[in-house]
Enzyme design. Sequence first.
Site, PDB file in Angstrom:
ATOM      1  N   LYS A   1       5.878  -8.292   6.084  1.00 35.94           N
ATOM      2  CA  LYS A   1       5.590  -6.871   6.167  1.00 35.94           C
ATOM      3  C   LYS A   1       5.355  -6.507   7.632  1.00 35.94           C
ATOM      4  O   LYS A   1       4.562  -7.142   8.324  1.00 35.94           O
ATOM      5  CB  LYS A   1       4.355  -6.532   5.317  1.00 35.94           C
ATOM      6  CG  LYS A   1       4.126  -5.043   5.121  1.00 35.94           C
ATOM      7  CD  LYS A   1       3.027  -4.791   4.085  1.00 35.94           C
ATOM      8  CE  LYS A   1       2.835  -3.300   3.879  1.00 35.94           C
ATOM      9  NZ  LYS A   1       1.779  -2.999   2.867  1.00 35.94           N
TER      10      LYS A   1
ATOM     11  N   GLU B   1      -4.412  -0.949 -12.905  1.00 34.24           N
ATOM     12  CA  GLU B   1      -5.463   0.041 -13.147  1.00 34.24           C
ATOM     13  C   GLU B   1      -6.067  -0.068 -14.540  1.00 34.24           C
ATOM     14  O   GLU B   1      -7.283   0.058 -14.715  1.00 34.24           O
ATOM     15  CB  GLU B   1      -4.908   1.449 -12.928  1.00 34.24           C
ATOM     16  CG  GLU B   1      -4.570   1.785 -11.489  1.00 34.24           C
ATOM     17  CD  GLU B   1      -3.220   1.237 -11.030  1.00 34.24           C
ATOM     18  OE1 GLU B   1      -2.932   1.313  -9.826  1.00 34.24           O
ATOM     19  OE2 GLU B   1      -2.463   0.720 -11.887  1.00 34.24           O
TER      20      GLU B   1
ATOM     21  N   ARG C   1      -2.650   5.775 -15.356  1.00 32.70           N
ATOM     22  CA  ARG C   1      -2.113   4.592 -16.030  1.00 32.70           C
ATOM     23  C   ARG C   1      -3.196   3.844 -16.810  1.00 32.70           C
ATOM     24  O   ARG C   1      -2.894   2.884 -17.510  1.00 32.70           O
ATOM     25  CB  ARG C   1      -1.462   3.675 -15.004  1.00 32.70           C
ATOM     26  CG  ARG C   1      -0.317   4.372 -14.272  1.00 32.70           C
ATOM     27  CD  ARG C   1       0.521   3.417 -13.486  1.00 32.70           C
ATOM     28  NE  ARG C   1      -0.112   2.999 -12.245  1.00 32.70           N
ATOM     29  CZ  ARG C   1       0.481   2.229 -11.328  1.00 32.70           C
ATOM     30  NH1 ARG C   1       1.706   1.801 -11.538  1.00 32.70           N
ATOM     31  NH2 ARG C   1      -0.142   1.898 -10.227  1.00 32.70           N
TER      32      ARG C   1
END
Length: 632
Positions: A288, A376, A404
């Site tokens: 990344k 979540e 969610r």
Amino acid sequence: MKELTYEILNKIETPSDLRKLKIEQLPKLCEELRDDIIHELSVNPGHLASSLGVVELTVALHYVYDTPEDRIVWDVGHQAYGHKILTGRRKTFNTNRKLHGLRPFPSPAESEYDTFTCGHASNSISAAIGMAVAAKALNKKRKVVAVIGDGAMSGGLAFEGLNNVSSTTNDILIILNDNNMSIDRSVGGMKQYLLNLNTTETYNNVRHRIAKWLRGKGMLSDQRKHGLIRFTNALKSAISQQQNVFEGMNIRYFSPPIDGHDVIEIVRVLRQLKDFEGPKLLHLHTVKGKGYKPAEENAIAWHAPGKFDVDTGERIVSESEGQPLKFQDVFGHTLLELAKSNERIVGVTPAMPSGCSLNIMMKELPDRCFDVGIAEGHAVTFSAGMAKDGLTPFCNIYSAFAQRAYDNIIHDAAILGLSMVICLDRAGLVGEDGPTHHGAFDIASLRVIPGLTIASPMDECELRHLMYTAQLPDKGVFVIRYPRGRGVCPDWRCPMKEITVGTGRRLREGSDVAVLSLGPIGNNVTGAIKSLEEEGSNLSVAHYDMRFAKPLDSALLEEVSARFDRIITIEDGCIAGGFGSAVAEWLSDHGKHAKLHRLGLPDQFVEHGKVSELQQLVGIDVESIKKTILSL
């Protein structure tokens, strides 16, 4: 910023231009594309590190596959800037995330190359399976690729998709962009599994020889393919002395993980896999922030760094001295303060410790903080389990992501009446991240659930009071919503006190019209009333901070409905079913006949832009509130 000129990138308008290049030109193109992203984002901020990490993969995908006919389904769309630039949007990329400009994440409404919405994580595999099944049903030769990474493989929906892959006829390719990161460092068993996962060269050679021999004998029929896959899976486990979870689901796993920054090697592998039948997974290792040293060294800070100097790597941070703290930081400091005095308090977040500032408590009390990854629903049920057996969890989830976990909130928390706190960060309009991230629906969706308390602080001190109140015994499921960004109180570290649940407060007396606000949007009401006074208006406006969307302050509403025949409600959430609807229901149920005007987010998805621009767009900024007051 001056226009950047590049030898190869300047000649590419669409992927069809890219596919005219010689493969030897691709590394140079990747270099130019990466440089273009860095320079564009230095002046027009966005998600930097994730997009830098997939430059080579992006180029290779569009080089090998016939997009847009072939489908590339991105997961966690903040990694798709290179994709946007290569698919006809380079000239307008300077409008990315700006009001009426390019959308912050891929969207089919913007480009035929954007196959699906991907603002949240973990939906790519499920969507890709659907597309692959549709292609077969319609007799299309379309190829479908799902690109999943940035921690999204820890999400429950990703596992549901994987579970369904082998039971459905499809030829999808799943590309696992493994960089050991989401926004923060990835956590959990999947992260560790991917670090350890490896398969020997011996296996690959043996499997290749077996398949070649079977084809030569005409024995590799469709009916025998699943049997071959099962056999070779067992062979791989025996040779490598480990079980591969993907191949355990009959998804062919291609390994060892290849270098995700070797564009020529990626092209070679993709060409080999393109016509391979059945579901398959290609594992890439990427970095990344690749190609920009500051982002490689601190990918968390450079996930979305704001403006910066390309040459020095210095981030251009606006002056914050003397300004109020961000709401998230007030949450983080206050939670640590409460945890030190209440040993039952624990903190939970789904992959957002730095985003929600739980990292403040993590530094001092690491054993009482839990990052559960992009999950979540699990975060809520995990918190509920702790609450059931005596702890007091503060579960912090971004409002848009909490959608969610709706069933978990009802089934695992509310029905049991557990004492736990759900803090909804980024509630209301969030700005440049747009409709996938606006916290528009939490009030409307949650206020219908029995037993919940839903509160929103007008300022940082009120946030502290509500957090203190929520951790007291027998408060049930206590939801606190607050916005992204800074508050209004530089001196936020006030002594905390209990607020009686379901009570608001009168902030200003008035006689002509009453304005009832919920949460920080009340500061816009204060500004509107002040502006009216400065302009010499004779209107007498009362202002009430209701604090709670549920339960409503009945005594305060009795007072308001007795004194005023014109009432305005305002909220930073959807009008349909929200706080204003709750007030309308109360007035109707109690036989009150005041004229009620509701302000909030309209019954449509609000686009991206600065929060101030969006508030003006939907009519909840200071000037719009003034006009509404005058119109009544």
